[in-house]
Design a protein around this motif. Structure first.
Motif, PDB file in Angstrom:
ATOM      1  N   TYR A   4      91.595 123.255   7.041  1.00  0.00           N
ATOM      2  CA  TYR A   4      92.253 124.319   6.286  1.00  0.00           C
ATOM      3  C   TYR A   4      93.607 124.615   6.909  1.00  0.00           C
ATOM      4  O   TYR A   4      93.739 124.665   8.135  1.00  0.00           O
ATOM      5  CB  TYR A   4      91.415 125.598   6.310  1.00  0.00           C
ATOM      6  CG  TYR A   4      90.153 125.505   5.487  1.00  0.00           C
ATOM      7  CD1 TYR A   4      90.134 125.934   4.162  1.00  0.00           C
ATOM      8  CD2 TYR A   4      88.992 124.982   6.029  1.00  0.00           C
ATOM      9  CE1 TYR A   4      88.974 125.839   3.407  1.00  0.00           C
ATOM     10  CE2 TYR A   4      87.831 124.884   5.283  1.00  0.00           C
ATOM     11  CZ  TYR A   4      87.834 125.316   3.969  1.00  0.00           C
ATOM     12  OH  TYR A   4      86.687 125.214   3.222  1.00  0.00           O
ATOM     13  N   ILE A   6      96.255 127.400   7.503  1.00  0.00           N
ATOM     14  CA  ILE A   6      96.420 128.854   7.575  1.00  0.00           C
ATOM     15  C   ILE A   6      97.899 129.078   7.849  1.00  0.00           C
ATOM     16  O   ILE A   6      98.429 128.580   8.846  1.00  0.00           O
ATOM     17  CB  ILE A   6      95.552 129.458   8.693  1.00  0.00           C
ATOM     18  CG1 ILE A   6      94.075 129.130   8.467  1.00  0.00           C
ATOM     19  CG2 ILE A   6      95.783 130.967   8.790  1.00  0.00           C
ATOM     20  CD1 ILE A   6      93.169 129.512   9.635  1.00  0.00           C
ATOM     21  N   ARG A  84      84.677 127.585   4.129  1.00  0.00           N
ATOM     22  CA  ARG A  84      85.852 128.396   3.827  1.00  0.00           C
ATOM     23  C   ARG A  84      85.734 129.766   4.507  1.00  0.00           C
ATOM     24  O   ARG A  84      86.730 130.303   4.995  1.00  0.00           O
ATOM     25  CB  ARG A  84      86.015 128.557   2.321  1.00  0.00           C
ATOM     26  CG  ARG A  84      87.244 129.366   1.938  1.00  0.00           C
ATOM     27  CD  ARG A  84      87.486 129.353   0.438  1.00  0.00           C
ATOM     28  NE  ARG A  84      88.725 130.017   0.100  1.00  0.00           N
ATOM     29  CZ  ARG A  84      89.935 129.497   0.258  1.00  0.00           C
ATOM     30  NH1 ARG A  84      90.078 128.279   0.727  1.00  0.00           N
ATOM     31  NH2 ARG A  84      91.010 130.178  -0.069  1.00  0.00           N
ATOM     32  N   ASP A  85      84.529 130.317   4.543  1.00  0.00           N
ATOM     33  CA  ASP A  85      84.338 131.607   5.205  1.00  0.00           C
ATOM     34  C   ASP A  85      84.746 131.545   6.675  1.00  0.00           C
ATOM     35  O   ASP A  85      85.333 132.488   7.207  1.00  0.00           O
ATOM     36  CB  ASP A  85      82.888 132.076   5.078  1.00  0.00           C
ATOM     37  CG  ASP A  85      82.571 132.604   3.684  1.00  0.00           C
ATOM     38  OD1 ASP A  85      83.514 132.921   2.928  1.00  0.00           O
ATOM     39  OD2 ASP A  85      81.375 132.697   3.358  1.00  0.00           O
ATOM     40  N   LEU A  88      88.443 131.637   6.816  1.00  0.00           N
ATOM     41  CA  LEU A  88      88.911 133.005   6.580  1.00  0.00           C
ATOM     42  C   LEU A  88      88.749 133.872   7.819  1.00  0.00           C
ATOM     43  O   LEU A  88      89.591 134.736   8.107  1.00  0.00           O
ATOM     44  CB  LEU A  88      88.168 133.617   5.387  1.00  0.00           C
ATOM     45  CG  LEU A  88      88.430 132.951   4.036  1.00  0.00           C
ATOM     46  CD1 LEU A  88      87.506 133.517   2.964  1.00  0.00           C
ATOM     47  CD2 LEU A  88      89.889 133.077   3.623  1.00  0.00           C
ATOM     48  N   THR A  89      87.690 133.615   8.594  1.00  0.00           N
ATOM     49  CA  THR A  89      87.491 134.351   9.845  1.00  0.00           C
ATOM     50  C   THR A  89      88.614 134.038  10.831  1.00  0.00           C
ATOM     51  O   THR A  89      89.160 134.953  11.467  1.00  0.00           O
ATOM     52  CB  THR A  89      86.111 134.004  10.452  1.00  0.00           C
ATOM     53  OG1 THR A  89      85.098 134.425   9.536  1.00  0.00           O
ATOM     54  CG2 THR A  89      85.911 134.680  11.804  1.00  0.00           C
ATOM     55  N   VAL A 104      95.315 131.003   3.228  1.00  0.00           N
ATOM     56  CA  VAL A 104      94.354 129.960   3.594  1.00  0.00           C
ATOM     57  C   VAL A 104      94.233 128.990   2.437  1.00  0.00           C
ATOM     58  O   VAL A 104      93.965 129.392   1.308  1.00  0.00           O
ATOM     59  CB  VAL A 104      92.968 130.565   3.918  1.00  0.00           C
ATOM     60  CG1 VAL A 104      91.960 129.480   4.244  1.00  0.00           C
ATOM     61  CG2 VAL A 104      93.084 131.566   5.060  1.00  0.00           C
TER      62      VAL A 104
END
Length: 124
Positions: A4, A6, A84-85, A88-89, A104
């Motif tokens: 991912y 960011i 994905r979670d 996101l964290t 993200v």
């Protein structure tokens, strides 16, 4: 695992007084170290303001800045996580450290390129 991106926009940290930037840098480095220790850190960095060059398919180069561009990336991190979670964290931790929102986005996987990279890694 999935990678991912960011990222945050150029200028997103302009609200931070210059004297506080060393503390922001330390906070960001702490999150990066945590991601390294967790085995999810791939790469990241800040980008120089509007120092872009666009290279066309025919090789023609046009140098920036490009005033018509509304938003450009100011900095980014790439993490390799299971969900994905989880991405996101990590973005939330970076947002807190950088004192600015983070975007993200999932990176597309290219199995042929991934195989080439694994092969190159195995050769050392």
């Amino acid at each position: 695992m999935t990678e991912y991106l960011i990222s945050f926009n150029d200028g997103a940290m302009d609200h931070i007084p210059g004297g506080e930037m060393p503390d922001v840098g330390k906070a960001v480095q702490a999150v990066v170290q945590e991601a390294v220790n967790a085995g999810v850190w791939v790469y990241g960095g800040g980008l120089e303001r509007q120092q872009a060059s666009v290279v066309a398919m025919n090789g023609t180069v046009t140098d920036g800045p490009f005033p018509e561009t509304r938003e450009v990336i100011g900095g980014f991190s790439v993490v390799d996580v299971a969900t994905r979670d989880e991405a996101l964290t990590w973005a939330a931790k970076l947002a807190d450290a950088c004192r600015c929102p983070q975007e993200v986005r999932e990176l597309m996987s290219d199995s042929e390129t991934d195989a080439l990279l694994r092969e190159a890694d195995s050769r050392g």
